[in-house]
Design a protein around this motif. Structure first.
Motif, short mmCIF file in Angstrom:
data_model
loop_
_atom_site.label_atom_id
_atom_site.label_comp_id
_atom_site.label_asym_id
_atom_site.label_seq_id
_atom_site.Cartn_x
_atom_site.Cartn_y
_atom_site.Cartn_z
N ALA A 103 0.84 -1.21 0.00
CA ALA A 103 0.00 0.00 0.00
C ALA A 103 0.87 1.25 0.00
O ALA A 103 0.54 2.25 -0.66
CB ALA A 103 -0.94 -0.02 1.21
N HIS A 104 1.98 1.22 0.75
CA HIS A 104 2.92 2.36 0.71
C HIS A 104 3.50 2.54 -0.69
O HIS A 104 3.66 3.67 -1.18
CB HIS A 104 4.06 2.13 1.71
N PHE A 105 3.82 1.44 -1.33
CA PHE A 105 4.38 1.48 -2.68
C PHE A 105 3.39 2.12 -3.66
O PHE A 105 3.76 2.96 -4.49
CB PHE A 105 4.74 0.06 -3.11
N VAL A 106 2.10 1.76 -3.54
CA VAL A 106 1.08 2.35 -4.41
C VAL A 106 0.97 3.85 -4.15
O VAL A 106 0.87 4.65 -5.09
CB VAL A 106 -0.28 1.64 -4.20
N ARG A 107 1.00 4.26 -2.88
CA ARG A 107 0.94 5.69 -2.56
C ARG A 107 2.14 6.41 -3.16
O ARG A 107 2.02 7.54 -3.66
CB ARG A 107 0.90 5.89 -1.05
N TYR A 108 3.29 5.78 -3.12
CA TYR A 108 4.50 6.37 -3.70
C TYR A 108 4.32 6.58 -5.20
O TYR A 108 4.71 7.63 -5.75
CB TYR A 108 5.69 5.46 -3.41
N LEU A 109 3.74 5.61 -5.89
CA LEU A 109 3.54 5.74 -7.34
C LEU A 109 2.54 6.84 -7.68
O LEU A 109 2.68 7.52 -8.70
CB LEU A 109 3.04 4.41 -7.91
N LEU A 110 1.55 7.04 -6.83
CA LEU A 110 0.51 8.03 -7.10
C LEU A 110 0.89 9.43 -6.62
O LEU A 110 0.24 10.41 -7.01
CB LEU A 110 -0.80 7.60 -6.43
N ASP A 111 1.90 9.54 -5.79
CA ASP A 111 2.30 10.82 -5.22
C ASP A 111 2.93 11.70 -6.31
O ASP A 111 3.93 11.32 -6.93
CB ASP A 111 3.32 10.57 -4.11
N PRO A 112 2.38 12.89 -6.59
CA PRO A 112 2.96 13.77 -7.61
C PRO A 112 4.41 14.14 -7.33
O PRO A 112 5.18 14.41 -8.25
CB PRO A 112 2.05 15.00 -7.58
N GLN A 113 4.79 14.13 -6.05
CA GLN A 113 6.16 14.49 -5.70
C GLN A 113 7.16 13.46 -6.22
O GLN A 113 8.33 13.80 -6.46
CB GLN A 113 6.30 14.61 -4.17
N THR A 114 6.72 12.21 -6.41
CA THR A 114 7.64 11.16 -6.84
C THR A 114 8.29 11.49 -8.17
O THR A 114 9.52 11.52 -8.29
CB THR A 114 6.89 9.82 -6.95
N GLU A 115 7.47 11.76 -9.18
CA GLU A 115 8.05 12.10 -10.48
C GLU A 115 8.51 13.54 -10.54
O GLU A 115 9.24 13.92 -11.45
CB GLU A 115 7.06 11.80 -11.60
N GLY A 116 8.12 14.33 -9.56
CA GLY A 116 8.69 15.66 -9.46
C GLY A 116 10.16 15.60 -9.08
O GLY A 116 10.97 16.44 -9.49
N ASP A 117 10.51 14.57 -8.30
CA ASP A 117 11.91 14.39 -7.89
C ASP A 117 12.74 13.73 -8.98
O ASP A 117 13.86 14.13 -9.24
CB ASP A 117 11.98 13.55 -6.61
N MET A 118 12.19 12.69 -9.62
CA MET A 118 12.90 11.95 -10.67
C MET A 118 11.89 11.09 -11.43
O MET A 118 10.83 10.78 -10.90
CB MET A 118 13.99 11.05 -10.07
N PRO A 119 12.18 10.72 -12.67
CA PRO A 119 11.27 9.83 -13.41
C PRO A 119 11.15 8.48 -12.71
O PRO A 119 12.03 8.07 -11.94
CB PRO A 119 11.95 9.69 -14.78
N PHE A 120 10.06 7.78 -12.97
CA PHE A 120 9.87 6.44 -12.43
C PHE A 120 11.09 5.58 -12.71
O PHE A 120 11.68 5.63 -13.80
CB PHE A 120 8.65 5.77 -13.06
N ASN A 121 11.45 4.76 -11.75
CA ASN A 121 12.47 3.74 -11.99
C ASN A 121 11.99 2.78 -13.06
O ASN A 121 10.79 2.52 -13.20
CB ASN A 121 12.77 2.99 -10.69
N GLU A 122 12.92 2.20 -13.82
CA GLU A 122 12.56 1.34 -14.94
C GLU A 122 11.73 0.13 -14.52
O GLU A 122 10.98 -0.42 -15.33
CB GLU A 122 13.81 0.87 -15.67
N HIS A 123 11.83 -0.29 -13.27
CA HIS A 123 11.11 -1.50 -12.84
C HIS A 123 9.61 -1.25 -12.68
O HIS A 123 8.84 -2.21 -12.66
CB HIS A 123 11.70 -2.03 -11.53
N TRP A 124 9.20 0.00 -12.55
CA TRP A 124 7.77 0.30 -12.51
C TRP A 124 7.38 1.40 -13.50
O TRP A 124 6.25 1.85 -13.49
CB TRP A 124 7.31 0.65 -11.10
N ARG A 125 8.29 1.77 -14.37
CA ARG A 125 7.92 2.73 -15.42
C ARG A 125 7.04 2.03 -16.46
O ARG A 125 7.24 0.86 -16.79
CB ARG A 125 9.17 3.29 -16.11
N GLN A 126 6.06 2.75 -16.98
CA GLN A 126 5.13 2.17 -17.94
C GLN A 126 5.87 1.70 -19.20
O GLN A 126 6.85 2.30 -19.62
CB GLN A 126 4.05 3.18 -18.32
N VAL A 127 5.35 0.63 -19.80
CA VAL A 127 5.99 0.06 -20.99
C VAL A 127 5.97 1.07 -22.14
O VAL A 127 6.93 1.15 -22.92
CB VAL A 127 5.31 -1.25 -21.41
N TYR A 128 4.89 1.84 -22.26
CA TYR A 128 4.82 2.78 -23.38
C TYR A 128 5.90 3.85 -23.26
O TYR A 128 6.29 4.46 -24.27
CB TYR A 128 3.43 3.41 -23.49
#
Length: 420
Positions: free
Chosen positions: A307-332
């Motif tokens: 649940a913490h991991f999901v909140r991290y993915l949805l938090d706007p601050q996450t990608e404000g700091d850096m792009p998603f890591n490749e392990h959970w970045r969208q395939v597109y």
């Protein structure tokens, strides 16, 4: 007076015309050298014993090609021939005179595997449907996502780092983490012969050490083209994309997220703990000073929940700091399926069947076999258990975040966890 003036005008026009011809000729020569020495054939290539050198021939000096053209040709070849500029890596080895012994026992296989039956019609149809779905979704007004309508030229070079090129066989593979990419990277290393052991290319994918599999220097990816080809790099990418066979493997997006969480946060991983887990513990687990190391955190029973991991993915601050890591970045975002027309789209859910079909289609099934995995794979039937502690609204937001991957690759909307 009029005649001499007319003569000078003709001389000037003639000189300008000759200069124009020289420029056009030079452009044509440069272009022909560029493409003649750039490998674009997608057919299988096997090592061949070079023929004996022809007897020396003597030509009159008056018919020699100008030396400056030969020098330019050699210069272009230096940068455009495959295998130049980046030496083949050698795995650590011991003992003396290994290259001599390796040369004696290394006999490359040249025969193609004979198949008595064609690829099953349902498998061919399944691939056709997957490709058509991609094309339809990329042109549909009902599916919008960042970058969908940009051209290939608009993709930044740094976002092309997941496209691995094998010039020996004319193959381009876009790897997606948590979708059997370790073994597909091994296959690509065997095919490209980019790694040697005692002077001999690896033939068994599973014999390649894991730390080398994920070493980016072992793979020739699109983002490295600029270093080798300079200003020709983007155009050569498009030439290879047109001529080579391009493939990727995908899986259910939510199952991929669960797999990434299990691998990176339920197991001891110092790098991911420091970069991501500590952030989640501080933001969402009421741990303002989490343990300094992953061992200390595990000893204290602390690690972020799913649940913490999901909140991290949805938090706007996450990608404000850096792009998603490749392990959970969208395939597109990793593979750009609306800019690159993939010839083969594999699904992990039918992985062994798809792998066999792909290697046969590439005509390399005599060279390498895809390793069978016996690890504990994350199953889609576990979705309800994993998302039980995730609020319904968060589940729907997460689906919206990964909806392009669901629809582009034909995965059903998980209504069982979204419509409660």
């Amino acid at each position: 007076m009029g005649t001499s003036r007319l003569f000078r005008i003709f001389m000037l026009l003639g000189s300008a015309f000759m200069i124009l011809l020289i420029i056009i000729y030079w452009d044509d020569v440069g272009a022909s050298h560029l493409y003649l020495h750039t490998p674009i054939s997608p057919g299988p290539k096997t090592p061949r014993t070079p023929p004996p050198p022809p007897p020396p021939q003597h030509h009159p000096q008056t018919s020699r090609t100008p030396s400056f053209l030969s020098d330019i040709d050699a210069f272009v070849n230096q940068f455009l021939e495959p295998g130049t500029g980046e030496p083949t890596e050698n795995a650590p080895a011991d003992g003396a005179n290994q290259s001599e012994r390796a040369e004696e026992r290394y006999v490359p296989r040249r025969e193609w595997k004979i198949h008595l039956t064609p690829v099953a019609a349902e498998l061919r149809d399944r691939q056709e449907q997957r490709r058509l779905l991609l094309k339809e979704m990329c042109s549909s007004d009902g599916l919008a996502f960042p970058g969908r309508n940009r051209s290939f030229d608009d993709i930044p070079n740094k976002e092309l780092d997941h496209l691995i090129v094998d010039d020996r066989h004319g193959i381009i593979y876009c790897y997606v983490p948590k979708v059997a990419c370790s073994n597909w990277k091994r296959v690509m290393m065997v095919l490209s012969e980019s790694l040697l052991q005692e002077g001999v290319p690896y033939t068994d994918p599973l014999a390649i050490p894991r730390d080398l599999v994920h070493n980016s220097s072992m793979h020739f990816t699109f983002n490295k083209f600029w270093k080798r080809y300079g200003k020709f790099s983007r155009h050569l990418m498009k030439v290879k994309l047109k001529k080579y066979t391009k493939f990727l493997f995908v899986r259910d997006p939510f199952v991929r997220l669960i797999s990434a969480y299990r691998n990176k946060f339920e197991l001891r991983n110092e790098d991911f703990y420091r970069r991501f887990a500590q952030v989640m513990l501080r933001r969402y687990a009421n741990q303002p000073t989490p343990p300094a190391s992953v061992d200390a955190a595990f000893a204290a029973g602390l690690h972020p929940s799913f649940a913490h991991f999901v909140r991290y993915l949805l938090d706007p601050q996450t990608e404000g700091d850096m792009p998603f890591n490749e392990h959970w970045r969208q395939v597109y975002r990793l593979c750009h399926p609306c800019q690159i027309q993939y010839d083969f789209v594999g699904h992990l859910e039918s992985g062994e069947e798809d792998a066999e079909q792909l290697l046969r289609q590439l005509r390399v099934d005599n060279v390498v076999e895809f390793p069978t995995s016996h690890r504990n794979l994350t199953a889609s039937t576990w979705l309800a258990d994993w998302f039980a502690a995730v609020p319904l609204e968060a589940r729907r937001e997460l689906y919206a975040l990964y909806e392009p991957d669901f629809r582009l690759f034909g995965y059903d909307r998980p209504d069982s966890i979204l419509n409660e």
